[in-house]
Design a protein around this motif. Sequence first.
Motif, mmCIF file in Angstrom:
data_model
loop_
_atom_site.group_PDB
_atom_site.id
_atom_site.type_symbol
_atom_site.label_atom_id
_atom_site.label_comp_id
_atom_site.label_asym_id
_atom_site.label_seq_id
_atom_site.Cartn_x
_atom_site.Cartn_y
_atom_site.Cartn_z
ATOM 1 N N LYS A 308 0.837 -1.192 0.000
ATOM 2 C CA LYS A 308 0.000 0.000 0.000
ATOM 3 C C LYS A 308 0.877 1.250 0.000
ATOM 4 C CE LYS A 308 -2.782 -2.903 2.984
ATOM 5 N NZ LYS A 308 -1.707 -3.888 3.150
ATOM 6 N N PRO A 309 0.532 2.256 -0.785
ATOM 7 C CA PRO A 309 1.400 3.426 -0.923
ATOM 8 C C PRO A 309 1.259 4.412 0.231
ATOM 9 C CG PRO A 309 -0.549 3.706 -2.275
ATOM 10 C CD PRO A 309 -0.661 2.349 -1.646
ATOM 11 N N VAL A 310 2.300 5.193 0.442
ATOM 12 C CA VAL A 310 2.268 6.320 1.365
ATOM 13 C C VAL A 310 2.280 7.581 0.509
ATOM 14 C CG1 VAL A 310 3.488 7.551 3.193
ATOM 15 C CG2 VAL A 310 3.434 5.053 3.203
ATOM 16 N N ALA A 311 1.174 8.298 0.522
ATOM 17 C CA ALA A 311 1.016 9.441 -0.376
ATOM 18 C C ALA A 311 1.797 10.663 0.091
ATOM 19 C CB ALA A 311 -0.458 9.798 -0.506
ATOM 20 N N GLY A 312 2.066 10.761 1.394
ATOM 21 C CA GLY A 312 2.806 11.918 1.884
ATOM 22 C C GLY A 312 2.996 11.868 3.390
ATOM 23 N N ILE A 313 3.904 12.725 3.862
ATOM 24 C CA ILE A 313 4.222 12.809 5.285
ATOM 25 C C ILE A 313 4.344 14.280 5.659
ATOM 26 C CG2 ILE A 313 5.919 12.239 7.086
ATOM 27 C CD1 ILE A 313 6.740 9.830 5.335
ATOM 28 N N VAL A 314 3.660 14.694 6.705
ATOM 29 C CA VAL A 314 3.755 16.066 7.206
ATOM 30 C C VAL A 314 3.815 15.986 8.729
ATOM 31 C CG1 VAL A 314 2.673 18.329 7.314
ATOM 32 C CG2 VAL A 314 2.447 16.954 5.237
ATOM 33 N N ILE A 315 5.001 16.217 9.285
ATOM 34 C CA ILE A 315 5.207 16.059 10.723
ATOM 35 C C ILE A 315 5.958 17.264 11.278
ATOM 36 C CG2 ILE A 315 6.417 14.719 12.494
ATOM 37 C CD1 ILE A 315 5.932 12.218 10.826
ATOM 38 N N ALA A 316 5.394 17.871 12.318
ATOM 39 C CA ALA A 316 6.102 18.923 13.050
ATOM 40 C C ALA A 316 6.989 18.238 14.086
ATOM 41 C CB ALA A 316 5.106 19.855 13.731
ATOM 42 N N VAL A 317 8.287 18.329 13.880
ATOM 43 C CA VAL A 317 9.241 17.619 14.747
ATOM 44 C C VAL A 317 9.520 18.444 15.998
ATOM 45 C CG1 VAL A 317 10.305 16.400 12.825
ATOM 46 C CG2 VAL A 317 11.219 18.615 13.539
ATOM 47 N N ALA A 354 19.056 24.982 21.765
ATOM 48 C CA ALA A 354 18.348 25.828 20.797
ATOM 49 C C ALA A 354 17.100 26.443 21.404
ATOM 50 C CB ALA A 354 17.974 25.001 19.568
ATOM 51 N N THR A 355 16.509 25.770 22.387
ATOM 52 C CA THR A 355 15.263 26.267 22.956
ATOM 53 C C THR A 355 15.391 26.712 24.407
ATOM 54 O OG1 THR A 355 14.653 23.981 23.451
ATOM 55 C CG2 THR A 355 13.762 24.948 21.441
ATOM 56 N N VAL A 437 5.230 31.771 18.475
ATOM 57 C CA VAL A 437 4.115 30.826 18.610
ATOM 58 C C VAL A 437 4.613 29.516 19.196
ATOM 59 C CG1 VAL A 437 2.382 29.500 17.341
ATOM 60 C CG2 VAL A 437 2.821 31.887 16.739
ATOM 61 N N SER A 438 5.735 29.017 18.685
ATOM 62 C CA SER A 438 6.343 27.794 19.211
ATOM 63 C C SER A 438 7.824 27.792 18.857
ATOM 64 C CB SER A 438 5.668 26.553 18.630
ATOM 65 O OG SER A 438 6.331 25.388 19.062
ATOM 66 N N LEU A 439 8.655 27.510 19.845
ATOM 67 C CA LEU A 439 10.095 27.413 19.581
ATOM 68 C C LEU A 439 10.407 26.184 18.743
ATOM 69 C CD1 LEU A 439 11.567 28.412 23.074
ATOM 70 C CD2 LEU A 439 11.460 29.801 21.000
ATOM 71 N N GLU A 440 9.558 25.160 18.839
ATOM 72 C CA GLU A 440 9.705 23.971 18.000
ATOM 73 C C GLU A 440 8.881 24.207 16.750
ATOM 74 O OE1 GLU A 440 11.823 21.794 18.588
ATOM 75 O OE2 GLU A 440 11.942 21.201 20.686
ATOM 76 N N ASN A 441 9.463 24.904 15.777
ATOM 77 C CA ASN A 441 8.681 25.402 14.647
ATOM 78 C C ASN A 441 9.143 24.867 13.297
ATOM 79 O OD1 ASN A 441 11.101 26.787 14.724
ATOM 80 N ND2 ASN A 441 10.235 28.722 14.029
ATOM 81 N N VAL A 442 9.704 23.652 13.282
ATOM 82 C CA VAL A 442 10.179 23.055 12.025
ATOM 83 C C VAL A 442 9.224 21.953 11.584
ATOM 84 C CG1 VAL A 442 12.027 21.728 10.927
ATOM 85 C CG2 VAL A 442 12.585 23.612 12.470
ATOM 86 N N LEU A 443 8.840 22.000 10.315
ATOM 87 C CA LEU A 443 7.932 21.015 9.733
ATOM 88 C C LEU A 443 8.685 20.153 8.732
ATOM 89 C CD1 LEU A 443 4.835 20.312 9.791
ATOM 90 C CD2 LEU A 443 4.659 21.632 7.673
ATOM 91 N N LEU A 444 8.563 18.839 8.876
ATOM 92 C CA LEU A 444 9.169 17.879 7.954
ATOM 93 C C LEU A 444 8.093 17.395 6.997
ATOM 94 C CD1 LEU A 444 11.482 15.876 7.133
ATOM 95 C CD2 LEU A 444 10.584 14.335 8.878
ATOM 96 N N THR A 445 8.318 17.585 5.693
ATOM 97 C CA THR A 445 7.338 17.152 4.692
ATOM 98 C C THR A 445 7.998 16.234 3.679
ATOM 99 O OG1 THR A 445 7.757 19.067 3.259
ATOM 100 C CG2 THR A 445 6.027 19.290 4.931
ATOM 101 N N ALA A 446 7.210 15.324 3.127
ATOM 102 C CA ALA A 446 7.731 14.414 2.109
ATOM 103 C C ALA A 446 6.585 13.936 1.225
ATOM 104 C CB ALA A 446 8.421 13.217 2.762
ATOM 105 N N VAL A 447 6.840 13.898 -0.068
ATOM 106 C CA VAL A 447 5.899 13.331 -1.038
ATOM 107 C C VAL A 447 6.695 12.469 -2.008
ATOM 108 C CG1 VAL A 447 4.159 15.161 -0.938
ATOM 109 C CG2 VAL A 447 6.129 15.417 -2.457
#
Length: 458
Positions: A308-317, A354-355, A437-447
Amino acid sequence: PVPGRCGYFVERKKRFCKMIPAPGRRFCGEHGQQEEENDRKRIPCPLDPKHTAYEDQLQKHLKKCNSREKPKPVYFVQDINAGLKDVAEIPEEQVPISSLSKEKLENLITRLKKASSGLELRLKEQVLSHQALQEALNDPKNGESAFKHLKQQASILGNMEKLHLLGPGRCFVEFGAGRGKLSHWVDVALQNVENVQFLLVERATTRFKVDGKHKRRDSIFERLQVDIQHLCLNKVPILEKKKLPVVGIGKHLCGAATDLALRCLLESYTTCCDGETQEPAPKRSRTDKTEVASNNSADNESNKDDCKPVAGIVIAVCCHHKCDWTHYVGREFFKSVGLGPVEFHYFQRMSSWATCGMRETTTKASTSEDQTNNREEHEQTRSKTESGSDTLQGILTVEERKEIGCLCKLLIDHGRIEYLQQHGYKAALQYYTEPAVSLENVLLTAVPSLSLIPEPTT
């Protein structure tokens, strides 16, 4: 005590127990040993010493205790996403950073800067929003904390929309779901879309879940109470029944949980139903027999049906200081730049700079609301001993520590990017919200690289 309630005063909570005792009793079962006429002895439960049970009814209690080991669900596969199996690679206990000599610390920082010299140090700012949250964002009843959460959720949805991940025929898997708010807003954004499913993965029982809001909707919400480390998506009945493309999402997926989720999606989930990992088809010359070629074609069609395919990933690390070499997906990247488990141990600890910089623990100064926000956002406060502020006082300035912490985070995240690229995905890191808004403000995306749709021109 309140009439009809237990008469035992709980010193720790500075109030009387609120449990209802049996008829004719003054105390509840938990505090019944306080009654003079009651000579039955209560002992701590062997499964969970936070509560007690009557000694003469212990075996009966163990059979119905809420802390007893429950039957494992069908999708539970022990350590399927754990990663490293060779214990020889796992480093021994390292000394705290505050105990390192000045020379060793400077050497670590030099190696860190050398390893990150070829990386893009300035991430793209992609603070977006989504129409689904506009009404909530404009609601004056929201407090500051709620508003910050909404801004982050709106930006995550905006980034998902930009990657064309919000659409019909999808199963959204929210890792570290908590109350399930991110899935809730994805569902609101897709309220007129058919054939959408949601799987909310959370290992702990959660209060105030928003799942109940979706009981009368066409979308399907299902909770999986399991640690991501043991989750085999292939065995989830709803995914076996409807083989929909999966979109993995998460807001503040803490430390190693991000690595476990990536491995869950790209390794265990792309495993065929018979349990054997699908290998890429070997290259064949033109002189191969037609029969062999046709067999390979049939095999490929079979694999397409099974996998089964994984269409995408969007995770705030977040919480890189809670990463673990055992679970980390970027070990090969670290080795390629001359680093190993020892350096990883120190870098993941230094990432907290960093934080938290050189700030002292803010427990005394912060209000209870601030503490709650920090806990929800996974933005840790560390003691002076752990962060090494006393020892490093004369070595590094606040800004230098912050810069080094950011480099550590970037290096760890870049290992994840390379891991995704090796699995055929176009991956990226971006700032999805402001530091205020948040010091942890990095989003990891993948398609998937082959299905990437070019961005519209502005």
